[in-house]
Scaffold this motif. Structure first.
Motif, PDB file in Angstrom:
ATOM      1  N   ARG D 107       0.792  -1.240  -0.131  1.00 20.34           N
ATOM      2  CA  ARG D 107      -0.026  -0.069  -0.063  1.00 20.34           C
ATOM      3  C   ARG D 107       0.906   1.422  -0.052  1.00 20.34           C
ATOM      4  O   ARG D 107       0.305   2.271  -0.245  1.00 20.34           O
ATOM      5  CB  ARG D 107      -0.765   0.001   1.238  1.00 20.34           C
ATOM      6  N   GLY D 108       2.094   1.277   0.302  1.00 16.32           N
ATOM      7  CA  GLY D 108       2.883   2.407   0.378  1.00 16.32           C
ATOM      8  C   GLY D 108       4.293   2.137   0.948  1.00 16.32           C
ATOM      9  O   GLY D 108       4.511   1.087   1.582  1.00 16.32           O
ATOM     10  N   LEU D 109       5.087   3.106   1.051  1.00 21.70           N
ATOM     11  CA  LEU D 109       6.426   3.182   1.507  1.00 21.70           C
ATOM     12  C   LEU D 109       6.518   4.337   2.496  1.00 21.70           C
ATOM     13  O   LEU D 109       6.120   5.653   2.150  1.00 21.70           O
ATOM     14  CB  LEU D 109       7.222   3.387   0.365  1.00 21.70           C
ATOM     15  N   VAL D 110       7.099   3.978   3.559  1.00 20.17           N
ATOM     16  CA  VAL D 110       7.591   5.035   4.547  1.00 20.17           C
ATOM     17  C   VAL D 110       9.200   4.842   4.701  1.00 20.17           C
ATOM     18  O   VAL D 110       9.500   3.890   5.131  1.00 20.17           O
ATOM     19  CB  VAL D 110       6.986   4.715   5.964  1.00 20.17           C
ATOM     20  N   ILE D 111       9.912   5.992   4.431  1.00 17.16           N
ATOM     21  CA  ILE D 111      11.505   5.899   4.453  1.00 17.16           C
ATOM     22  C   ILE D 111      11.850   7.146   4.840  1.00 17.16           C
ATOM     23  O   ILE D 111      11.884   8.272   4.494  1.00 17.16           O
ATOM     24  CB  ILE D 111      11.919   5.477   3.185  1.00 17.16           C
ATOM     25  N   ASP D 112      12.722   6.964   6.071  1.00 15.04           N
ATOM     26  CA  ASP D 112      13.626   8.380   6.490  1.00 15.04           C
ATOM     27  C   ASP D 112      14.741   8.418   5.662  1.00 15.04           C
ATOM     28  O   ASP D 112      15.821   8.363   6.245  1.00 15.04           O
ATOM     29  CB  ASP D 112      13.669   7.924   8.027  1.00 15.04           C
ATOM     30  N   ILE D 150      13.167  -1.737  14.050  1.00 12.07           N
ATOM     31  CA  ILE D 150      14.055  -0.644  13.619  1.00 12.07           C
ATOM     32  C   ILE D 150      13.515   0.708  14.366  1.00 12.07           C
ATOM     33  O   ILE D 150      12.594   0.780  14.749  1.00 12.07           O
ATOM     34  CB  ILE D 150      13.918  -0.526  12.219  1.00 12.07           C
ATOM     35  N   VAL D 151      14.377   1.796  14.182  1.00 10.97           N
ATOM     36  CA  VAL D 151      14.009   3.029  14.615  1.00 10.97           C
ATOM     37  C   VAL D 151      14.105   3.841  13.308  1.00 10.97           C
ATOM     38  O   VAL D 151      15.022   4.113  12.526  1.00 10.97           O
ATOM     39  CB  VAL D 151      15.042   3.765  15.415  1.00 10.97           C
ATOM     40  N   CYS D 152      12.660   4.413  13.003  1.00 10.52           N
ATOM     41  CA  CYS D 152      12.483   5.154  11.895  1.00 10.52           C
ATOM     42  C   CYS D 152      11.885   6.581  12.071  1.00 10.52           C
ATOM     43  O   CYS D 152      11.047   6.808  12.903  1.00 10.52           O
ATOM     44  CB  CYS D 152      11.562   4.417  11.182  1.00 10.52           C
ATOM     45  N   ALA D 153      12.731   7.751  11.846  1.00 11.22           N
ATOM     46  CA  ALA D 153      12.384   9.029  12.183  1.00 11.22           C
ATOM     47  C   ALA D 153      11.906   9.016  13.545  1.00 11.22           C
ATOM     48  O   ALA D 153      10.892   9.982  13.920  1.00 11.22           O
ATOM     49  CB  ALA D 153      10.995   9.521  11.345  1.00 11.22           C
ATOM     50  N   GLY D 154      12.876   8.652  14.547  1.00 12.78           N
ATOM     51  CA  GLY D 154      12.439   8.796  15.811  1.00 12.78           C
ATOM     52  C   GLY D 154      11.890   7.871  16.658  1.00 12.78           C
ATOM     53  O   GLY D 154      11.475   7.884  17.955  1.00 12.78           O
TER      54      GLY D 154
END
Lengths: 229, 229, 229, 229, 229, 229
Positions: D107-112, D150-154
């Motif tokens: 459905r989508g991508l979230v990437i820092d 994982i840690v993503c954008a804090g």
């Protein structure tokens, strides 16, 4: 094709030496206000002041291999100038590489990226100007260029250009302009000695520079506090 | 529900002590280049170097109440690690809280937010790494967690993890990996002594690491300055 | 029309002197947590601590002419506060202007822009708080206001307001509130002496401030590590 | 040792579907104001709104190899969440990888980090939240972990956690709390419908929430303009 | 001495035209991942895609005079590339200058500084990539160079170099390399059509690129969720 | 003591209406290039263009209570201007508060902090300029001032000042100067119509403004490409 340019031309030793007593701000003025690296470039310790010939080194983000290659091209009196192809805060440089540069008489490092081991570098009194401090290590996978023209902190730097760096930051003087700039900067420095004495005696720059007429012509008014401003 | 976890497990004293002589960069390499907090975390004075067990503390922006709670959970040899739930430059910590931590043998503070009274903290020689310095005060309204896993400057930190911090920044070593990492870091350190001697004698890393063949295989060419590059 | 307001009202000498022993964080608390300049304002050297009356100066980006004008309006015990009309990292101020300010007894400079010659400024021990260090020079083309209300680093500053600045940053106390704030800050300081002694003896702020009941009321729980949290 | 965790547990389809109508701000409130990624995470086009199960992927700066590995672990209804081990603006992801994800119902991508081909991604209507847009390519040299925490954008993100993302940004709901949060968010949403109607009719929140007494108790005064304030 | 170089050499019309269908990311890959301006350079509206020959223009902070001079040197098919000598967010460019550029067939503006009137520029469909949007006006006091090599957003740009810009950002292709890069980029583009079809059919890049052996050799392990990782 | 000033003076309706057709850049020029908020203030959607009277509201970080209080002071034609006492990216404002403002005829919000629900705000076509977008919620604990002079994004704003805002950003016109500025801006606008026609016909600003002599006097030289520069 990646290339290492060897035996680059350096400025005569006496010209480089002449810059050793001149601050970045003074030389910047003397050469018409150009050649400054961006304000993010800061020394890792203070006070610090060097001048030398640039050996240039292009690296890729997270890869310090070309610094190893560049060291071999450095001679006594040089300053190593390193720029990544895009912004990176990794620690490209630490105390072992500094030991190697010092062993070859290199006067300092200018890098638009991160460095590490800054405690040891400070103990060694090896001057570094960088845009970050970070312990993050780098790899040795990608070859690039040594001693070609690079862009470092917004400024083009060619091999053999003069680098002057102090507590204020880093300045590049083009090789072919260095002799003229040196003369101009020394004259400027001499002139400042006299001005400083007058200012210490309480004279105002408004009078020393004769600014009052021009201020009035621009419409500047003086009013007492409490008067209708 | 907010919770304070008491009597967390710490690493044996000798393991923690072993890290006291090892720099952040060295330990970072020794554990496979992980665990570093972001480069915005800077010490308030230099030089500085500590190692200790993490007591963790989650705060909300502008509210330092949980630091008061966390202090009671600290023991001699600990390092207090504080992270706000979102970015904040307020001064969460000053000289009174430092006095209390020192009275209980705490070795330092790591906080991804602001601190204040840094003049006094420097006089006291209480080590602090922070992402800001600001005198802005905080309130005591919101409860949170002490000694749970938190995210500080981009890195997960669990209570009892080892914290190593020096002029370069802050590193976390997982509790369960600390003994192995210590051995590996000490070996690395020993190895560097020999390398440093060779570099001081003028040898190049190109030769020490045998890089020349691989560079040639990657297509790196050497040309004299002035030749057709 | 640009205007220079002359003979601004200053606070009585003893009130200003009273602030000389009080840190920025203490005074900030004493006046209800207002008046702080933003955290980007940092001193060029440390330790440093001054208090004085504000002479204000509005400049345009890249143009420091009005600083020359403002110096004439400064008296012994003043602090010069300079703000550009929009963000600028240029070096508006260097060692010659500092020599002039010192000759007239000015205690320091606060500028939301860049400064240069910081090596010399440090040698002279002339205190400066700035948002940048950069050798980039400025011109003298545009007239503006001296001693009107300006906005500096997010804070309105009026001529004659009290400026307190130390390692933590810069604080403004409104002229008309200064006497009350002084009394309040001194009381606060006295109170901290006792608290510090109790903290040094190992007491906890949880007990000194009686926080335990309120924490419990907010639902804070304590659990042993290893128990079901 | 790098590891790919396969066959992670996902939330029941109806729970995920329930979040598809709920905005990030509403769910954030419903779960006690936690779980938000930092404000630097922005969608590449608007309007956009998705909910799905997290597949997590850790990459190293400038190296997108593990995204290729992670795609095989994605199923219809998932959202791929990628974080580099340290800050990087490279373009880790473009239209070919998006084509592959869409082919598997992701459905989508979230990437820092950075993404590229955003013109084509917008034409394809493949939702992406990133902290940068940059065409800079990446390499495929380093292996890492897929489907570990994982840690993503804090924010810590575990595989199978619920991701809700819209024009405001990205929110993580812990897997084990999702059912409760859904119920709470739906109740909140229903409650807002009524409030919105009253506000449209001109009622004030001061009255709807009964705030006037508490404001008065806090000392808030009302004065006419022109009166002595 | 400031100079305007006239009648610079442009690339053949068909080569420039060939780049009009190629995205920045594709051309960036085709020329070995160099030439990208920094990620702060963003288009003022989307979608947008141009290619043209660079006319270069150096300005000083807050002074747009040389843009007026540069316009006369522009011809149909050019892209104006402007860089200040140091960072500046002022609005150097607005709808009147855009009207003039459009009247002479210029395809767009690339500026590492601010622009204004972006509502009107969007209505006119005049493409602009900038590092800021700000209405702040500029003066016309300082002369500089037109059509010399400049540094824009970290990248050296020479007059006549090819500029390709789209939603992802801005790329420079050296004049002398443009023909080769075009051929290489077109081949790359053709190759992607086939790959895209395979990905749409559900194939994985792991298989298309044959990555599985190399991943295994690097030590990547697969474990079922819930197994001992 | 916190205070709400009621019944502030507004500008006559026809003056406010006169600004509705004038862009921020035009009015900024017409009033001598002052009054602009910083470039971080961006609209949440485009195109957008409003003018109205300022109602001012000071908030503390993470606390939006005073916005609720300020709404009652707004009348049809107003623009609410909100500034926190220090930087904060929290989402102080969302669709419910926007519904309330729209119900009372308020034309838009200007806030140097974060907002949320921007998808819904865009659907409602309620104009907002902010320095961040973030879903992070705020509390209602601290009282402050409404309709006193505040500092917003580096600019002092008094109640009743005129706010003009469009795609370029936000401008403040002092209440007492608004009539004069309106006349000046309208004259400027008329003048631009003629200039635009001449530019569309291909005339150069070098000729329209008669710049050639002054450029020559400043030493600008023209040389053919390939000649000795």
């Amino acid at each position: 094709m990646p290339v290492v340019v060897t035996n680059i031309e350096r400025l005569p030793r006496d010209i480089v030496a002449g810059f050793a007593d001149l601050g970045v701000a003074t030389v910047h003025e003397a050469q018409g206000r150009k050649g400054l690296l961006g304000p993010a470039m800061r020394p890792i310790y203070r006070p610090v002041h060097i001048a030398g010939s640039a050996v240039t080194c292009q690296v890729t983000p997270g890869d310090n291999w070309m610094i190893h290659v560049a060291i071999e091209q450095c001679r006594a009196g040089d300053v190593l100038v390193v720029a990544p192809t895009e912004p990176c805060t990794d620690g490209f440089f630490g105390d072992l590489l500094a030991t190697s540069l010092m062993a070859h008489g290199v006067r300092g490092l200018v890098i638009d990226a991160g460095v590490r081991d800054i405690g040891t570098l400070t103990d060694m009194q090896f001057p570094v100007w960088s845009s970050a401090v970070h312990a993050q290590g780098t790899v040795k996978e990608t070859v690039g260029d040594v001693n070609t023209t690079i862009v470092c902190a917004g400024q083009a730097v060619s091999p053999g250009d003069l680098v002057v760096a102090d507590d204020d930051g880093v300045l590049i003087v083009r090789k072919e302009e260095a002799a003229d700039v040196l003369a101009s900067a020394q004259a400027r420095e001499a002139n400042e000695v006299e001005k400083r004495a007058r200012l210490e005696a309480g004279e105002l720059t408004l009078d020393i520079y004769g600014m009052r007429d021009r201020l009035e012509a621009k419409g500047l008014r003086y009013v007492e506090a409490g008067e209708d401003e």
